[in-house]
Design a protein around this motif. Structure first.
Motif, PDB file in Angstrom:
ATOM      1  N   LYS A   1       0.792  -1.232   0.000  1.00  0.00           N
ATOM      2  CA  LYS A   1       0.000   0.000   0.000  1.00  0.00           C
ATOM      3  C   LYS A   1       0.828   1.287   0.000  1.00  0.00           C
ATOM      4  CE  LYS A   1      -2.408   1.239   4.053  1.00  0.00           C
ATOM      5  NZ  LYS A   1      -3.601   1.225   4.861  1.00  0.00           N
TER       6      LYS A   1
ATOM      7  N   VAL B   1      -5.334  -1.293  -4.415  1.00  0.00           N
ATOM      8  CA  VAL B   1      -5.348  -0.877  -3.001  1.00  0.00           C
ATOM      9  C   VAL B   1      -6.473   0.127  -2.778  1.00  0.00           C
ATOM     10  CG1 VAL B   1      -4.100   0.432  -1.245  1.00  0.00           C
ATOM     11  CG2 VAL B   1      -2.918  -1.351  -2.536  1.00  0.00           C
TER      12      VAL B   1
ATOM     13  N   GLU C   1      -9.702  -0.396  -0.382  1.00  0.00           N
ATOM     14  CA  GLU C   1      -9.934   0.508   0.753  1.00  0.00           C
ATOM     15  C   GLU C   1     -11.314   1.151   0.656  1.00  0.00           C
ATOM     16  OE1 GLU C   1      -5.677   1.991   2.442  1.00  0.00           O
ATOM     17  OE2 GLU C   1      -6.460   3.107   0.733  1.00  0.00           O
TER      18      GLU C   1
END
Length: 201
Positions: free
Chosen positions: A153, A192, A196
């Motif tokens: 990340k 990522v 998220e």
């Protein structure tokens, strides 16, 4: 009296929640902490009936803290209270043993009612988020794919991720490729971001 523990890393938000709950004749805020790492120790000390936990905190996040708290003090009911109403967070919160999930922009009376309902043994979930969660479905990512995305990340290289997770570089590339495909992304950074945004990560 319903004894409540608050965990939120923003002191102003924590104070506002304490004030709102403290106005009720049947609710007492018995503890306040600013990180997920402090939740279990504070709960052991204050013996709350209900813990109100934010998701994003330093150290352990609220979802990890919820699981730890349920293991350490099963009688304490957990409500996740977050700014981020993401479907994946709801699924993870329920898996961690939370009895409620509310968003911070809900009216104060909804939060108060959620505390009472959870204390009485019911589950409370924001209805709009529940509907969105059903529409979105469960995370398609495996635990190992999530581990790899977490490590990648902040721009870590494949070699860095491999070292951190004790995997071969080829295995890391395979997991990254699978995660990119499952999220419909073009790059690992985009994978990522998607994970998220959906609360999977």
């Amino acid at each position: 009296m319903i004894r409540v523990l608050l965990a939120d890393d923003q002191a102003m938000v924590r104070g506002a929640l304490a004030t709102v709950l403290g106005l009720e004749s049947d609710i007492e805020v018995v503890g306040q902490v600013g990180s997920g790492n402090e939740v279990v120790a504070a709960a052991r000390e204050t013996k709350p009936d209900v813990a109100l936990l934010d998701v994003q905190m330093p150290g352990k996040d609220g979802l990890e803290a919820a699981a730890d708290l349920r293991a350490a003090l099963p009688s304490c009911r957990v409500i996740i209270c977050t700014t981020f109403g993401r479907p994946g967070y709801l699924a993870r919160a329920m898996a961690a043993g939370a009895a409620g999930f509310v968003v911070k922009d809900a009216p104060p009376e909804q939060l108060v009612e959620a505390v009472r309902r959870v204390h009485s043994g019911l589950r409370v979930v924001d209805p709009a988020l529940a509907a969105e969660s059903l529409a979105t479905g469960a995370s398609p990512l495996t635990g190992r794919e999530l581990d790899v995305l977490r490590e990648a990340k902040d721009g870590a290289t494949v070699a860095d991720v491999a070292r951190a997770l004790h995997l071969s570089e080829g295995t890391v590339r395979n997991h990254l490729s699978a995660a990119i495909g499952k999220t419909g992304a073009r790059t690992r950074a985009e994978a990522v971001r998607v994970a998220e945004e959906r609360g999977w990560l």
